[in-house]
Write an enzyme that holds these catalytic residues in place. Structure first.
Site, PDB file in Angstrom:
ATOM      1  N   ARG A 134       0.490  -0.799   0.210  1.00 35.88           N
ATOM      2  CA  ARG A 134      -0.102   0.179  -0.164  1.00 35.88           C
ATOM      3  C   ARG A 134       0.608   1.103   0.503  1.00 35.88           C
ATOM      4  O   ARG A 134       2.219   1.419   0.501  1.00 35.88           O
ATOM      5  CB  ARG A 134      -1.292   0.209   1.504  1.00 35.88           C
ATOM      6  CG  ARG A 134       0.083   0.282   2.626  1.00 35.88           C
ATOM      7  CD  ARG A 134      -1.165   0.571   3.604  1.00 35.88           C
ATOM      8  NE  ARG A 134      -0.063   0.526   4.997  1.00 35.88           N
ATOM      9  CZ  ARG A 134      -0.122   1.767   5.268  1.00 35.88           C
ATOM     10  NH1 ARG A 134      -0.452   2.774   4.897  1.00 35.88           N
ATOM     11  NH2 ARG A 134       0.919   1.759   6.375  1.00 35.88           N
ATOM     12  N   ASP A 143       3.667   0.888   8.957  1.00 41.53           N
ATOM     13  CA  ASP A 143       4.979  -0.293   8.398  1.00 41.53           C
ATOM     14  C   ASP A 143       5.438  -0.464   9.896  1.00 41.53           C
ATOM     15  O   ASP A 143       5.386  -2.463  10.283  1.00 41.53           O
ATOM     16  CB  ASP A 143       5.503  -0.051   7.428  1.00 41.53           C
ATOM     17  CG  ASP A 143       4.496   0.381   6.283  1.00 41.53           C
ATOM     18  OD1 ASP A 143       3.711  -1.504   6.038  1.00 41.53           O
ATOM     19  OD2 ASP A 143       4.771   1.282   5.637  1.00 41.53           O
ATOM     20  N   ASP A 174       8.210  -2.628   4.249  1.00 42.25           N
ATOM     21  CA  ASP A 174       6.922  -2.380   3.916  1.00 42.25           C
ATOM     22  C   ASP A 174       6.269  -4.208   4.261  1.00 42.25           C
ATOM     23  O   ASP A 174       6.589  -5.121   3.926  1.00 42.25           O
ATOM     24  CB  ASP A 174       6.604  -1.817   2.542  1.00 42.25           C
ATOM     25  CG  ASP A 174       7.054  -0.625   2.136  1.00 42.25           C
ATOM     26  OD1 ASP A 174       7.203   0.435   3.156  1.00 42.25           O
ATOM     27  OD2 ASP A 174       7.017  -0.187   1.257  1.00 42.25           O
TER      28      ASP A 174
END
Length: 189
Positions: A134, A143, A174
């Site tokens: 995302r 994250d 991520d």
């Protein structure tokens, strides 16, 4: 495209939505969300939608999940600007909320759930790619937090738009989504 490019495009796309279009998209998102076969769970980490950013109305989803899971423990994020961390603060009907330095509504409470206690997270995003990565607002709070959640914690995104092919500049830290619900489909990663 890079995160910076995607952030600009998808912020503009969301801001172009009229209230009527946004309400319709929220209804379609909820219909798709209600089709998910979520097993019983005990805790939800949700976020308060930022009205000025035209974010999906997460209250629709948290209310639905609370109805389906009586006794559901619901928590909302609280940012600590001093050290760049985020906590999941437990809330109930009596919990007050106030805007933080970024204008994001945060709970006034102080009882935090540990990341290992969370079963489901509704993760904010501007867009996502076909691999479940995302693009958020660029601060990295989610994250960092999601990397501390237990394996099996379900990470769900809500997006008004279909995925892009790829976020070109993914970072090794991520954390991808498990699912992303859009008005017309649910993507599983």
């Amino acid at each position: 495209m890079t995160k910076k490019q995607l952030r600009k495009i998808y912020r503009e796309k969301r801001l172009e939505l009229s209230l009527k279009d946004k309400t319709k998209l929220d209804d379609l998102l909820l219909i798709q969300f209600q089709k998910l076969h979520l097993t019983a769970f005990h805790s939800l980490f949700c976020y308060w939608p930022i009205a000025g950013f035209n974010e999906p109305d997460t209250h629709l989803f948290s209310d639905f999940l609370f109805f389906k899971n009586p006794g559901l423990i619901t928590a909302y994020p609280k940012i600590n600007n001093d050290n760049g961390t985020m906590e999941a603060i437990v809330t109930d009907e009596a919990t007050g909320f106030e805007p933080n330095a970024f204008g994001v509504m945060e709970p006034k409470g102080s009882l935090a759930l540990s990341p290992e206690e969370i079963d489901v997270v509704l993760v904010p995003l501007l867009c996502f790619d076909k691999a479940g990565y995302r693009v958020g607002y660029g601060k990295g709070y989610y994250d960092r937090y999601l990397s501390r959640c237990r394996q099996g914690c379900l990470k769900i995104g809500l997006s008004y738009f279909d995925p892009v092919d790829e976020v070109a500049d993914k970072h090794e830290f991520d954390v991808p989504l498990d699912l992303c619900v859009t008005p017309h489909a649910t993507y599983v990663f």
